[in-house]
Design a protein around this motif. Structure first.
Motif, PDB file in Angstrom:
ATOM      1  N   PHE A 151       0.837  -1.182   0.000  1.00  0.00           N
ATOM      2  CA  PHE A 151       0.000   0.000   0.000  1.00  0.00           C
ATOM      3  C   PHE A 151       0.883   1.248   0.000  1.00  0.00           C
ATOM      4  O   PHE A 151       1.896   1.301   0.702  1.00  0.00           O
ATOM      5  CB  PHE A 151      -0.909   0.014   1.231  1.00  0.00           C
ATOM      6  N   GLU A 152       0.459   2.221  -0.762  1.00  0.00           N
ATOM      7  CA  GLU A 152       1.192   3.485  -0.775  1.00  0.00           C
ATOM      8  C   GLU A 152       0.960   4.250   0.528  1.00  0.00           C
ATOM      9  O   GLU A 152       1.890   4.738   1.146  1.00  0.00           O
ATOM     10  CB  GLU A 152       0.765   4.342  -1.971  1.00  0.00           C
ATOM     11  N   LYS A 171       3.139  -3.698   5.293  1.00  0.00           N
ATOM     12  CA  LYS A 171       2.775  -3.745   3.873  1.00  0.00           C
ATOM     13  C   LYS A 171       2.664  -2.343   3.262  1.00  0.00           C
ATOM     14  O   LYS A 171       2.353  -2.213   2.085  1.00  0.00           O
ATOM     15  CB  LYS A 171       1.426  -4.445   3.688  1.00  0.00           C
ATOM     16  N   ALA A 172       2.878  -1.302   4.084  1.00  0.00           N
ATOM     17  CA  ALA A 172       2.635   0.067   3.628  1.00  0.00           C
ATOM     18  C   ALA A 172       3.930   0.855   3.510  1.00  0.00           C
ATOM     19  O   ALA A 172       4.832   0.715   4.352  1.00  0.00           O
ATOM     20  CB  ALA A 172       1.691   0.773   4.600  1.00  0.00           C
ATOM     21  N   ARG A 173       4.008   1.682   2.487  1.00  0.00           N
ATOM     22  CA  ARG A 173       5.156   2.573   2.350  1.00  0.00           C
ATOM     23  C   ARG A 173       5.059   3.730   3.347  1.00  0.00           C
ATOM     24  O   ARG A 173       6.078   4.287   3.768  1.00  0.00           O
ATOM     25  CB  ARG A 173       5.239   3.101   0.917  1.00  0.00           C
ATOM     26  N   MET A 174       3.816   4.073   3.725  1.00  0.00           N
ATOM     27  CA  MET A 174       3.615   5.129   4.705  1.00  0.00           C
ATOM     28  C   MET A 174       2.252   4.939   5.362  1.00  0.00           C
ATOM     29  O   MET A 174       1.291   4.554   4.697  1.00  0.00           O
ATOM     30  CB  MET A 174       3.690   6.506   4.014  1.00  0.00           C
ATOM     31  N   SER A 175       2.165   5.170   6.675  1.00  0.00           N
ATOM     32  CA  SER A 175       0.911   4.998   7.407  1.00  0.00           C
ATOM     33  C   SER A 175       0.666   6.213   8.295  1.00  0.00           C
ATOM     34  O   SER A 175       1.603   6.831   8.808  1.00  0.00           O
ATOM     35  CB  SER A 175       0.938   3.737   8.277  1.00  0.00           C
ATOM     36  N   ILE A 176      -0.635   6.525   8.479  1.00  0.00           N
ATOM     37  CA  ILE A 176      -1.049   7.607   9.374  1.00  0.00           C
ATOM     38  C   ILE A 176      -2.102   7.063  10.324  1.00  0.00           C
ATOM     39  O   ILE A 176      -3.046   6.398   9.897  1.00  0.00           O
ATOM     40  CB  ILE A 176      -1.635   8.798   8.588  1.00  0.00           C
ATOM     41  N   GLY A 177      -1.951   7.356  11.608  1.00  0.00           N
ATOM     42  CA  GLY A 177      -2.952   6.990  12.600  1.00  0.00           C
ATOM     43  C   GLY A 177      -3.473   8.225  13.307  1.00  0.00           C
ATOM     44  O   GLY A 177      -2.679   9.063  13.762  1.00  0.00           O
ATOM     45  N   LEU A 178      -4.808   8.372  13.384  1.00  0.00           N
ATOM     46  CA  LEU A 178      -5.423   9.514  14.066  1.00  0.00           C
ATOM     47  C   LEU A 178      -6.196   9.036  15.282  1.00  0.00           C
ATOM     48  O   LEU A 178      -6.855   7.992  15.246  1.00  0.00           O
ATOM     49  CB  LEU A 178      -6.397  10.247  13.134  1.00  0.00           C
ATOM     50  N   ASP A 179      -6.122   9.828  16.358  1.00  0.00           N
ATOM     51  CA  ASP A 179      -6.934   9.541  17.541  1.00  0.00           C
ATOM     52  C   ASP A 179      -7.086  10.820  18.350  1.00  0.00           C
ATOM     53  O   ASP A 179      -6.206  11.695  18.320  1.00  0.00           O
ATOM     54  CB  ASP A 179      -6.283   8.448  18.401  1.00  0.00           C
TER      55      ASP A 179
END
Length: 324
Positions: A151-152, A171-179
């Motif tokens: 995943f991009e 599996k991701a080139r970049m990830s963002i998590g919001l909370d």
């Protein structure tokens, strides 16, 4: 199909009373329970229920039971909603200002209770989740539904302890998590570092207004979040907004159940979601839903459902119009 003259007259008659107009104005913002409406309007629940029944019978609003509570929302029918919006637009905003101030107070109490709960349970969040279902079975199904990747950009809304990021982040080139919980974000940061992931960004953010670019992620996750929200449909719209053409949205939540204690003990607002409800929200948001996956518990507990939907690619949309 437009409303008939009789349907229009019936709807206007049902709306033509001061308290009912106040109710419509309140429901235009979010779905509310009879108890919440009674508090805001400062009227008895039986009296409020009579008004609600008249408007439900006329098709102006929708009634849906959720465990021992009953919630109401504006009808999702396009023509009824258009009529309702037109009526509300003609009202003097000052008339309902006091109602919306009281509604803000109800929301504030609800938000404060939820925030206190999450800050308290953050250190044992994953253990609490495991009380309901087999997490290993759920996570295996989520990985299969997400696909092999790579995943991009993965976006996890309401990331909590960051478990979805550590599950799919490799599996991701970049990830963002919001909370919204800083305590949760701190735990997520520790878990992400422990997992050896360095292309992960954790942000304090609101699931209803993420401030992320539209159509910027090829995988968006909403994992065990919707049942805490006052307006889950709006959260689905915002999540869908982030999905790029050809990208995918995964929603993981409980199927309908009757464990009322989860409202008080764990701040659950909704006791699960019906398949047709989620699928309608996804369609309204411009996504195409696949068959849902139901994961019943091994013993007594809650069934988890995984909903998957994609945003059609430009080429697929063109081909579909050509066939039509």
């Amino acid at each position: 199909m437009s409303l008939t003259a009789d349907q229009t007259i019936e709807a206007l008659r049902a709306a033509g009373e001061p308290t009912r107009l106040r109710i419509l104005s309140l429901l235009a913002g979010e779905e509310l329970s009879v108890m919440e409406l009674s508090r805001v309007l400062d009227q008895s629940q039986p009296r409020v229920s009579r008004h609600l029944k008249l408007m439900t019978d006329a098709g102006l609003i929708e009634r849906f039971p959720d465990g021992a509570r009953v919630f109401y929302r504006i009808s999702h029918d396009f023509h009824v909603r258009r009529l309702t919006d037109t009526v509300l637009d003609l009202l003097d905003d000052a008339e309902g200002e006091a109602d919306h101030i009281r509604l803000d107070a109800v929301r504030a109490e609800r938000t404060a209770a939820a925030a206190a709960y999450f800050e308290t349970v953050a250190p044992r969040w994953d253990r609490i989740r495991s009380l309901y279902v087999s997490e290993s079975a759920v996570e295996s199904a989520i990985a299969r539904a997400a696909g092999p990747g790579p995943f991009e950009r993965v976006v996890d809304l309401g990331t909590g302890s960051g478990r979805m990021l550590t599950l799919l982040g490799p599996k991701a080139r970049m990830s963002i998590g919001l909370d919204l919980s800083q305590n949760m974000l701190n735990i997520a940061r520790a878990n992400v570092v422990k997992a050896g992931l360095d292309k992960v960004e954790l942000r304090h953010g609101d699931i209803f207004a993420t401030r992320l670019p539209a159509q910027s992620a090829d995988l968006v996750l909403v994992h065990q979040v919707l049942h805490y929200l006052a307006d889950p449909a709006a959260a689905v719209v915002e999540a869908a907004r982030l999905v790029e053409p050809g990208g995918k949205l995964l929603i993981v939540d409980f199927a309908p159940h009757d464990l009322e204690r989860l409202r008080e003990e764990h701040q659950h607002r909704r006791l699960g979601f019906a398949d047709e409800e989620i699928r309608r929200w996804l369609a309204d948001a411009g996504l195409e839903a696949s068959a849902s996956i139901a994961l019943p518990p091994d013993t007594a507990g809650l069934t988890v459902t995984i909903w998957t939907a994609t945003r059609p690619s430009a080429s697929a949309a063109v081909a579909k119009r050509s066939v039509a």
